[in-house]
Scaffold this motif. Structure first.
Motif, PDB file in Angstrom:
ATOM      1  N   ASP A  82      36.380 -13.216  -9.256  1.00 62.27           N
ATOM      2  CA  ASP A  82      37.663 -13.279  -9.597  1.00 62.27           C
ATOM      3  C   ASP A  82      38.216 -14.086 -10.475  1.00 62.27           C
ATOM      4  N   TYR A  83      37.653 -13.771 -11.824  1.00 62.44           N
ATOM      5  CA  TYR A  83      38.238 -14.752 -12.982  1.00 62.44           C
ATOM      6  C   TYR A  83      39.747 -14.633 -13.367  1.00 62.44           C
ATOM      7  N   ASP A  84      40.332 -13.393 -13.041  1.00 66.61           N
ATOM      8  CA  ASP A  84      41.734 -13.310 -13.151  1.00 66.61           C
ATOM      9  C   ASP A  84      42.352 -14.271 -12.228  1.00 66.61           C
ATOM     10  N   LYS A  85      41.917 -14.405 -11.049  1.00 64.47           N
ATOM     11  CA  LYS A  85      42.636 -15.616 -10.293  1.00 64.47           C
ATOM     12  C   LYS A  85      42.412 -16.873 -10.796  1.00 64.47           C
ATOM     13  N   ALA A  86      41.130 -17.010 -11.015  1.00 62.35           N
ATOM     14  CA  ALA A  86      40.981 -18.425 -11.473  1.00 62.35           C
ATOM     15  C   ALA A  86      41.796 -18.794 -12.874  1.00 62.35           C
ATOM     16  N   ASN A  87      42.103 -17.631 -13.628  1.00 65.10           N
ATOM     17  CA  ASN A  87      42.996 -18.017 -14.861  1.00 65.10           C
ATOM     18  C   ASN A  87      44.571 -18.336 -14.254  1.00 65.10           C
ATOM     19  N   ASP A  88      44.807 -17.881 -13.487  1.00 61.75           N
ATOM     20  CA  ASP A  88      46.111 -17.972 -12.788  1.00 61.75           C
ATOM     21  C   ASP A  88      46.115 -19.305 -12.135  1.00 61.75           C
ATOM     22  N   ILE A  89      45.192 -19.825 -11.431  1.00 58.31           N
ATOM     23  CA  ILE A  89      45.088 -21.117 -10.927  1.00 58.31           C
ATOM     24  C   ILE A  89      45.305 -22.221 -11.841  1.00 58.31           C
ATOM     25  N   ALA A  90      44.394 -22.147 -12.776  1.00 57.78           N
ATOM     26  CA  ALA A  90      44.202 -23.052 -14.045  1.00 57.78           C
ATOM     27  C   ALA A  90      44.050 -22.254 -15.558  1.00 57.78           C
ATOM     28  N   ASP A  91      44.874 -22.827 -16.373  1.00 54.33           N
ATOM     29  CA  ASP A  91      45.065 -22.264 -17.471  1.00 54.33           C
ATOM     30  C   ASP A  91      43.654 -22.632 -18.284  1.00 54.33           C
ATOM     31  N   PRO A  92      42.974 -21.799 -18.714  1.00 56.34           N
ATOM     32  CA  PRO A  92      41.698 -21.793 -19.412  1.00 56.34           C
ATOM     33  C   PRO A  92      41.845 -22.800 -20.702  1.00 56.34           C
ATOM     34  N   GLN A  93      43.000 -22.745 -21.361  1.00 54.70           N
ATOM     35  CA  GLN A  93      43.235 -23.357 -22.576  1.00 54.70           C
ATOM     36  C   GLN A  93      42.550 -23.043 -23.732  1.00 54.70           C
ATOM     37  N   VAL A  94      42.638 -21.529 -23.857  1.00 55.75           N
ATOM     38  CA  VAL A  94      41.961 -21.214 -25.128  1.00 55.75           C
ATOM     39  C   VAL A  94      42.810 -20.019 -25.355  1.00 55.75           C
ATOM     40  N   GLY A  95      42.645 -19.544 -26.551  1.00 56.08           N
ATOM     41  CA  GLY A  95      43.666 -18.310 -26.866  1.00 56.08           C
ATOM     42  C   GLY A  95      43.428 -17.018 -26.128  1.00 56.08           C
ATOM     43  N   LYS A  96      44.580 -16.109 -26.469  1.00 58.72           N
ATOM     44  CA  LYS A  96      44.411 -14.955 -25.669  1.00 58.72           C
ATOM     45  C   LYS A  96      43.495 -14.059 -26.133  1.00 58.72           C
ATOM     46  N   ASN A  97      42.987 -14.044 -27.527  1.00 63.21           N
ATOM     47  CA  ASN A  97      41.754 -12.909 -28.091  1.00 63.21           C
ATOM     48  C   ASN A  97      40.473 -13.672 -27.252  1.00 63.21           C
ATOM     49  N   GLN A  98      40.412 -15.016 -27.262  1.00 60.91           N
ATOM     50  CA  GLN A  98      39.027 -15.593 -26.855  1.00 60.91           C
ATOM     51  C   GLN A  98      38.868 -15.691 -25.126  1.00 60.91           C
ATOM     52  N   ARG A  99      39.815 -14.796 -24.485  1.00 62.14           N
ATOM     53  CA  ARG A  99      39.934 -14.962 -23.024  1.00 62.14           C
ATOM     54  C   ARG A  99      39.320 -13.468 -22.547  1.00 62.14           C
ATOM     55  N   LYS A 100      38.607 -13.003 -23.418  1.00 63.65           N
ATOM     56  CA  LYS A 100      38.170 -11.694 -23.182  1.00 63.65           C
ATOM     57  C   LYS A 100      36.862 -11.640 -22.051  1.00 63.65           C
TER      58      LYS A 100
END
Length: 754
Positions: free
Chosen positions: A475-493
C-alpha cells in the motif's frame, strides 16, 4: 556479596551485643566503625593478594587482563556495608533484645516502632517488595525476549540492586538520566518512554501499582494513628518527607549510578538529582491522606480493617521497655515531652481510653482517666533479656512526660471513633466521598488510557510500524500519506500501488526492533526480508505538533526511498518497471546521464517498453543489492526497425533532393563551386538510395553504405547559359529517434556548404 556482608555484620553484632549487654550509644557506634575499618582492610588485602587474571588467544592474537579490587572504593564500600550492618545489629540488640536472632528482632522492632520511623519502615517494605518483584519480572521478560537466559542470570547481581530503584523512580513521575560523553544528557520518564520502547504501557501499569501501594501505606498509617494518636499531629508531618528526601539523595549515588566507558567514550546513568524532591512530595501526600480523609474512609469501610490492622503498633513488653530505659534513661522522651505539663498526658490517656473502650459512654474528665474495659493481656516473651551493664544509670521513676504507649490488644478490633467524632456519615457526606472517589478513579483511568494510547497508537514506534507495514503490504499510497517521499510529483509514478501488484515485489517480515532518542532526534531501527536476506535500516523521526491537542504527532524525516540507476539508450522512449511504463520525465538524470528512478524497497523487473522496432531482456533489480554500477539493459532491434529506418532515411534524402542549392544544407551530398555567379538552376535526384550499414542504439546513431545522387544545372559560358549534369556518391549518417511508434531521423551535413 554486599547483601551477605551487610547481614553477616548485623547478625554478629546483634548476638555479641545481646550476650554482653552492650549499649548502642556509644559503645555500639564506636564498635561499628571499628568493624567497618577492619572489614575494609581485610577485603582490600585479599583483593591485592588474589587478583583475577584472565587471558586467551586466537590464531596469532592473544590478550590477557588482570583485575584487582585493591582500591579506595573497594575499602569504602566494605567499610560502609560492614559498618552499617554492625550498627543495625547493635541497635536491634538494645531495642529488640527479646529475640533469638537478628531477623526476628528486626520483625519485632519494625512492628513496635512509632511515628515517622514506622512510616519509613512500612514504606520501604511495601515499595521494596513490590518493585523488587516488578524488577525481577522485567529482567526475566527482557532476557527471555532476547533469547539469552545465561545473560539474564549474570545480570542479576549487577542490575538487581539498581533496577527496583530505577523502576520506582520512573513509575512515580521521576525518571532515569543517561548521558554520553560529548553529548547532552537525556532523561527517560513516563511521558517520553513511548519513543524508546514498545513496552511503555508496562510502566504505566507500574504507576498504577505505585498509586495503589501509596494509598495502602497511607491507610495503614491512618489505622496506626487511630490506636496511637500521639504522633497524629500536623507538626509531625514534615519528618517522614524529609527523611525520604535524605534517603533518596544518598540512594541516587550509591544504588543507581552506573558508569561505563570504552576508549574516550563514557556512558553514565542514574536517577536524576531532582527526584528526591518528588519522593518527598509523595511522602507528604501519605501524611496528608492519613491526617485528612483517611480516618473517615477507614471508619466508613469496615471491610478494609483486615488488611490495615497490620499497620497498628504492637505494644512493647514491659521488660523490654525497662531494659531499653536502663540503657538510655531518656528513651521515649522528646524535648517537648520533657517540659510539657502533665495535662497533655491526661488528655492523651483519655483519648486512648476512649479508643480502647469505644462502647463506654462519655463521662466526666475525672472518670475518664482510666478505661472502663480491661485490655487483653499481652503475652510476654520467654527469651531472657540480659541485664544491662553496671554503669547504666538507674531508671527514672517519673514517667509522666513520656509519650503514652499505644494501646494494642492481642486481637486488635476495629477502633471506634471517640464520641463526637464517630457519627455515622450523613448522605451528603457519603455522596461527596462517592463523587470524589469516582472523579479520582476517572482521573486514574484517563491517565492509564492516555498512557496506553501515548505509548501505542500515538507513539513513534506505532508510526514506524504503520509505515513499514504499509510498504510491506504494497500500500504505497498509504505510505506516501504517512511520510512524504520528498521527491517531485512526476518522480512518484513508481511510488504507487500499481508497482506492487507483481509477484514477490514487496518486502516481507517487516517490523520495528526498537526506538531510541537523543539530541532531539528519534530513530527507529527496522528490519525486513528481501529475497531471503534480512535488511536492517533506520528511520529518523521528529515530533511535529500534537494530535487531538494532547497526543504527540510524529513525522518521518528520512523515508525509505531507494534509487535505481538505469543506463537507458537514447533511442529508448520509455521503460517498463513492474508493468508500469515510465518515461524520462518520471526519472531524474544523474551526472553520467542515467535515469534515476525512485522506488520503495522491493524487487523490480525492468525492461524497455516493447515496440515494433526494439525489444530488450528483463533485468531483475533488488534494492538490497550493493552495486555501484548502473543497471544496463541489453536492447535489440526487430526486422521492422531497419525497414522503418531505411524508409525514414530515404524520405530525408528525398527532402534534400528538393533543394535548388549546389550544396543542400544538412544533407550528405553536394558540390563545391568556386564562383556561385557562374552556376544556376540546380536540380537534384537520388540515383541510388544507400542501404543501412550500422546502427548504434545507445547513442541513437546510424551509418549507411554508399549512395548516388545526380544533379542538373546551368553553367555560364560567356554571355550564354549551357545545360550540364553531374553525379556524386555519398554516405549518409545521422541520428534517429523512436517516438509515438514512428522512426524519425536527422541527417548529418556532408560539409559541402561553407
Amino acid at each position: 556479596m554486599a547483601i551477605l556482608q551487610l547481614r553477616g555484620a548485623a547478625f554478629g553484632a546483634y548476638m555479641l551485643a545481646r550476650k554482653s549487654a552492650l549499649r548502642f550509644k556509644w559503645t555500639g557506634a564506636i564498635s561499628s566503625a571499628i568493624v567497618g575499618v577492619l572489614s575494609g582492610l581485610v577485603v582490600v588485602i585479599l583483593a591485592a593478594i588474589f587478583p583475577a587474571k584472565i587471558g586467551g588467544s586466537y590464531a596469532y592474537y592473544s590478550a590477557s587482563a588482570s583485575l584487582s579490587g585493591a582500591s579506595f572504593r573497594t575499602f569504602f564500600m566494605a567499610f560502609l556495608l560492614a559498618g552499617l550492618g554492625a550498627l543495625a545489629g547493635y541497635a536491634l540488640a538494645q531495642f529488640a533484645p527479646d529475640s533469638n536472632n537478628m531477623f526476628s528482632a528486626t520483625w519485632r522492632w519494625a512492628h513496635r516502632t512509632r511515628g515517622f520511623v514506622r512510616t519509613l519502615v512500612e514504606s520501604a517494605a511495601i515499595y521494596g517488595v513490590l518493585f523488587l518483584a516488578l524488577g525481577l519480572v522485567a529482567l526475566i521478560v527482557t532476557t527471555a525476549a532476547s533469547g539469552s537466559a545465561l545473560a539474564g542470570i549474570l545480570l542479576i547481581p549487577l542490575l538487581l540492586p539498581a533496577l527496583p530503584f530505577v523502576l520506582f523512580s520512573v513509575s512515580s513521575f521521576g525518571g532515569v538520566t543517561a548521558s554520553v560523553s560529548g553529548q547532552s544528557s537525556y532523561t527517560l520518564s513516563l511521558f517520553n518512554v513511548a519513543s524508546v520502547t514498545q513496552y511503555a504501557w508496562a510502566l504505566w501499569i507500574c504507576f498504577v501499582l505505585f498509586i495503589i501501594a501509596t494509598i495502602y501505606i497511607a491507610l495503614r498509617e491512618t489505622a496506626r494513628n487511630m490506636y496511637d494518636p500521639y504522633y497524629a499531629k500536623w507538626e509531625n508531618t514534615w519528618k517522614a518527607p524529609v527523611a525520604v528526601m535524605v534517603f533518596w539523595l544518598v540512594a541516587e549515588f550509591l544504588c543507581t549510578n552506573f558508569l561505563a566507558g570504552y576508549s574516550s567514550n563514557t556512558v553514565s546513568t542514574m536517577v536524576p538529582m531532582w527526584y528526591f524532591i518528588v519522593a518527598g512530595v509523595w511522602a507528604f501526600l501519605v501524611e496528608v491522606i492519613a491526617m485528612t480523609f483517611g480516618p473517615t474512609l477507614v471508619a466508613s469501610t469496615p471491610g478494609l480493617w483486615k488488611i490495615l490492622v497490620g499497620g497498628t503498633v504492637q505494644q512493647t513488653p514491659q521488660n523490654v521497655v525497662d531494659y531499653v530505659k536502663a540503657c538510655d534513661p531518656h528513651f521515649g522522651q522528646p524535648k517537648a515531652a520533657r517540659t510539657a505539663a502533665s495535662a497533655q498526658t491526661t488528655q492523651t490517656a483519655r483519648y486512648n481510653a476512649q479508643y480502647a473502650n469505644p462502647s463506654a459512654p462519655a463521662t466526666s474528665p475525672a472518670a475518664q482517666t482510666a478505661p472502663t474495659q480491661a485490655l487483653p493481656a499481652v503475652p510476654m516473651p520467654t527469651t531472657p533479656i540480659p541485664a544491662p551493664a553496671a554503669s547504666v544509670p538507674p531508671v527514672p521513676q517519673s514517667t509522666a512526660s513520656v509519650p503514652p504507649m499505644p494501646q494494642s490488644p492481642a486481637d486488635i478490633p476495629m477502633p471506634a471513633v471517640p464520641q463526637g467524632e464517630g457519627k455515622p456519615l450523613d448522605p451528603k457526606t457519603k455522596k461527596t466521598i462517592l463523587i470524589g472517589c469516582i472523579v479520582a478513579g476517572a482521573l486514574i483511568v484517563l491517565g492509564i488510557v492516555y498512557g496506553v494510547l501515548n505509548s501505542t497508537v500515538f507513539s513513534a514506534k506505532s508510526m514506524a510500524e504503520s509505515y513499514v507495514s504499509a510498504i510491506a503490504s504494497g500500500d504505497y499510497d498509504k505510505a506516501n500519506d504517512i511520510a512524504d517521499p520528498q521527491v517531485g510529483k512526476n518522480q512518484r509514478k513508481l511510488l504507487s500501488n500499481s508497482v506492487a501488484k507483481t509477484d514477490n515485489a514487496t518486502i516481507s517480515n517487516a517490523h520495528v526492533n526498537g526506538v531510541k532518542s537523543g539530541n532531539g532526534t528519534t530513530t527507529a531501527s527496522i528490519s525486513y526480508s528481501l529475497n531471503g536476506e534480512t535488511v536492517d535500516e533506520e528511520l529518523t523521526m521528529r515530533r511535529s505538533g500534537n494530535k487531538f491537542l494532547i497526543f504527540p504527532n510524529w513525522q518521518i524525516t528520512t523515508p525509505l526511498i531507494k534509487s535505481i540507476n538505469v543506463s537507458v539508450p537514447s533511442s529508448v522512449e520509455s521503460l517498463t518497471v513492474n508493468k508500469v511504463a515510465v518515461t524520462a520525465k518520471n526519472a531524474e538524470k544523474t551526472d553520467s546521464g542515467e535515469w534515476q528512478l525512485r522506488v520503495y524497497p522491493g524487487t523490480y523487473n525492468i525492461s524497455v517498453t516493447s515496440t515494433d522496432y526494439i525489444v530488450s531482456e528483463t533485468v531483475v533489480f533488488r534494492t538490497n543489492e550493493d552495486s555501484d554500477s548502473p543497471t544496463t539493459l541489453k536492447v535489440t532491434t526487430t526486422s521492422k526497425f531497419k525497414d522503418a529506418l531505411s524508409t525514414a532515411v530515404n524520405n530525408a534524402l528525398d527532402k534534400c533532393a528538393e533543394s535548388t542549392d549546389y550544396a543542400p544544407e544538412n544533407c550528405p551530398f553536394g558540390f563545391r563551386v568556386w564562383d556561385e555567379d557562374n552556376y544556376r538552376n540546380f536540380a537534384w535526384s537520388i540515383s541510388i538510395y544507400p542501404k543501412i550499414d550500422e546502427v548504434d542504439l545507445d547513442y541513437g546513431a546510424f551509418d549507411t553504405k554508399t549512395g548516388k545522387a545526380k544533379c542538373t544545372y546551368e553553367v555560364k559560358d560567356g554571355d550564354s547559359w549551357d545545360s550540364d549534369d553531374d553525379s556524386t556518391t555519398f554516405n549518409a549518417s545521422g541520428s534517429f529517434a523512436i517516438k509515438d511508434g514512428k522512426v524519425t531521423v536527422t541527417l548529418d551535413d556532408g560539409g559541402y556548404s561553407y
